[in-house]
Design an enzyme around this catalytic site. Structure first.
Site, short mmCIF file in Angstrom:
data_model
loop_
_atom_site.label_atom_id
_atom_site.label_comp_id
_atom_site.label_asym_id
_atom_site.label_seq_id
_atom_site.Cartn_x
_atom_site.Cartn_y
_atom_site.Cartn_z
N HIS F 19 0.72 -1.44 -0.20
CA HIS F 19 0.03 0.04 -0.01
C HIS F 19 0.77 1.45 -0.12
O HIS F 19 0.47 2.01 -0.94
CB HIS F 19 -0.71 -0.08 1.29
CG HIS F 19 -1.90 -1.06 1.39
ND1 HIS F 19 -1.95 -2.01 2.33
CD2 HIS F 19 -2.98 -1.40 0.51
CE1 HIS F 19 -2.72 -2.82 2.24
NE2 HIS F 19 -3.47 -2.63 1.20
N LYS F 43 -16.11 -5.32 11.11
CA LYS F 43 -16.46 -6.52 11.82
C LYS F 43 -15.67 -7.61 11.85
O LYS F 43 -15.42 -8.02 12.66
CB LYS F 43 -17.79 -6.65 11.25
CG LYS F 43 -19.27 -6.21 12.07
CD LYS F 43 -20.37 -6.58 11.44
CE LYS F 43 -21.47 -5.64 11.41
NZ LYS F 43 -22.77 -5.75 10.40
N ARG F 92 -2.24 -5.90 -8.48
CA ARG F 92 -0.96 -6.97 -8.31
C ARG F 92 -1.02 -8.11 -9.29
O ARG F 92 -0.13 -8.47 -9.89
CB ARG F 92 -0.63 -7.53 -7.00
CG ARG F 92 -0.51 -6.38 -5.80
CD ARG F 92 -0.92 -6.97 -4.46
NE ARG F 92 -2.37 -7.50 -4.83
CZ ARG F 92 -3.17 -8.05 -3.76
NH1 ARG F 92 -2.55 -8.32 -2.63
NH2 ARG F 92 -4.36 -8.32 -3.84
N SER F 130 -2.58 -8.09 2.81
CA SER F 130 -3.13 -7.83 4.19
C SER F 130 -3.30 -9.06 4.56
O SER F 130 -3.09 -9.59 5.81
CB SER F 130 -4.34 -6.86 4.64
OG SER F 130 -3.88 -5.54 3.98
#
Lengths: 162, 162, 162, 162, 162, 162
Positions: F19, F43, F92, F130
């Protein structure tokens, strides 16, 4: 098990750091690697078969576990004639995958006892190909980070110093 | 070179003829294959880790060159702990490739001395996956051509005879 | 040849202009289309099976060559039970292709006399899916160009007027 | 509905078991299939248009529901001139998909009443193409499992017996 | 920040509504766009470099924020020579992506201060390419919805009125 | 032209060097970047929205041209409310491309004056996500080369020191 030999076939016109990465890592897996330069692709090649063999021999620096050879005819016949059971190939991207998939399935159909084994090209070389190296060199771009010194010199001779 | 050991990791929930194809062909390339069942995927699995190990042991029929084991934690640490340098994986399709590509690059980042080696799944098993086998069995479809007898029986016990 | 019936299976949760495009064009190729709403996907669905059937019936406007039905169990068994030999599916993108490829090969393995036939979704609907429609509606975005009026109203009732 | 005719266009240089699989399965869906050999691809072809038509006619064995023809010009104009509304194509892999997607969208733009309909090539022929067949034959590899006997003989005549 | 200039390189043989879509939308993002016609692709081109420049100038209608130019040699050198830092490219499909990915990584390797920025081609032009336009025109198909009037006229002159 | 603002939306759970590479290179192209953390994905997130904002602010080191914010609702509405016309995204791999393609087309449908602009992630971060960072950290693998120090510390606190 006997000595495990892998045949790494290709045009190598010219050999790049991407190919050398596959060879170096292949040596972690196999006892011996035979780099097999395809003779039938000579016509449209930038370097002659003899030049390409010379380049590869200099690039792999007389490693006794690496043999440089040429082949024509069916790859699977060549592999069998060398007493090998493994074809080694590098994968860079999805488009590679489809071509390699088709070729591996055909080779399996032709001689089912020979296996094609793939390594994924290391991150820094994932976008490298002999074609793009030739294009960059022909436009006088720097290829220093892409190919070993012997190829850099050979490309400069072909296209003029960069 | 020393004995070449390859670790073949996965969930194997359940093992299919596609997995067995990779194992059989991997034995042409490597001296020993350790089938490493991932323990952390147990929660959502249809079969328990113990069941999956039992199935695999029966399916590979006590081949002395095949070891069945479990692992948790980082795969590369497990591979190193076994004295192995090679991770073996099967490739079926483009979507496989992208996931395998990402995982192999990450594993290389974590422990660069370990290589991931790929075989392309044989033609008749190219569309097979544990998930689609479970879906077919749950809908009472025949899985006879997809999994070994031990799995067929186990699936019938879970979902009712097909 | 007898009347050619095609079964168009899916969740249709909800039906979009993309689905209706495939149905309309499928009617150019086949005599009758059975829209088969998968019952087993009900749990996580936004609309109940009954609601989805009502929506589809309104959207296809009582065309006598279109039948709306539900199914559970193996799709190929349902298709055979209807005297049909054809499964109709739309293709939008590469990721669709791989899933559809796997499913079509499995269905062929289960019942080889049933063929899966694909149409490519028309250009303006190539990026449409039920999921993205639901996401847009839940965020109060306009879905007027994406779904027929009956669905627009139903989504507004679920998520509040947009 | 009237008799449903599908046009199956291609170079068929030469026809393979992959093409014959699509034709055979297309006959389950359509009343008649017109195999339309593209005349404009003749220049680079291994076999002449006349040879290719002869091969196909022998391969499809005088099935009265199969017509072999040639075309030049826009495919959609040819399809319309035959009173057909359907173009039939086989899909093998992702790279096929993108090319077929572009072509189908363009054909829809040129004549929106004509639909392109896809079948996925059966598992054993998923890696087959006319190009790879010609390459294997030219290298004296066996093509017995890839093409019908008439093509095997014709390839042997071109390249020498395998 | 200074005026942001983007270079939009290509063959533009001929320019299509797909290219014009990228240019129009690029002008929403950048202050100036330099359309850079690649001179080295002239040999196999349908239109000469001069013709292509004439077509583009007419198609972009003397917009003062658009400059039409030619280049040869390395693209990144040309971009730098114009005081620009951005290369603008359109993406239509997965196959585009892989080529663009390789080229962008190589350009980054050659001159890391230059960024390649991508826009996705608008839905109605996603299947358009200069090649398919030329193929359709050569077969007397209508290109009215694919290219601006200047190109339609030029193609008619080359291939006969459609 | 006015100041060009780009909105870089995402979950950033957590932010990675991938990022930060897109942000740094985006600052070469745009005057200001608003990092917009999606609130609705909270959440299932590992870190709370507040934690993620804190991490990003530390990682971008108070660069006055970078603003960190949160959003919920439709992204295009948020972008418009900030007076921006550009959404910035990193690409990517092929699987990214298809998702991004669908989302960009939908956003264009919802608000056609907003453009989505893509940069290709730099070579060393092409396999980073991530999710894979969280998986590695949860298995006690080293994430030092993958995320900035603030994230490394936060992950160690969540999963125990690596």
């Amino acid at each position: 098990m006997n000595k495990q030999i892998a045949v790494y076939p290709g045009s190598f016109d010219p050999i790049t750091y991407g190919h050398l990465d596959i060879i170096e890592r292949g040596l972690e897996v196999f006892d011996q690697i035979i780099i097999a330069v395809a003779r039938n692709s000579e016509k449209k090649s930038l370097f002659s078969t003899a030049e390409r063999i010379g380049h590869i021999e200099e690039a792999v620096d007389n490693n006794p576990r690496v043999i440089v050879d040429t082949f024509d005819g069916l790859l699977v016949d060549y592999v069998a004639s060398k007493g090998a059971k493994v074809i080694l190939r590098g994968l860079r991207a999805v488009s590679d995958f489809e071509y390699e998939f088709q070729t591996a399935q055909m080779n399996h159909n032709l001689k089912s006892e020979i296996e094609t084994v793939f390594l994924i090209t290391s991150v820094p070389y994932g976008y490298l190909s002999s074609s793009i190296v030739k294009e960059v060199a022909s436009l006088q771009g720097s290829v220093e980070s892409l190919v070993p010194p012997v190829i850099k010199k050979a490309l400069e001779k072909k296209f003029g110093k960069t």
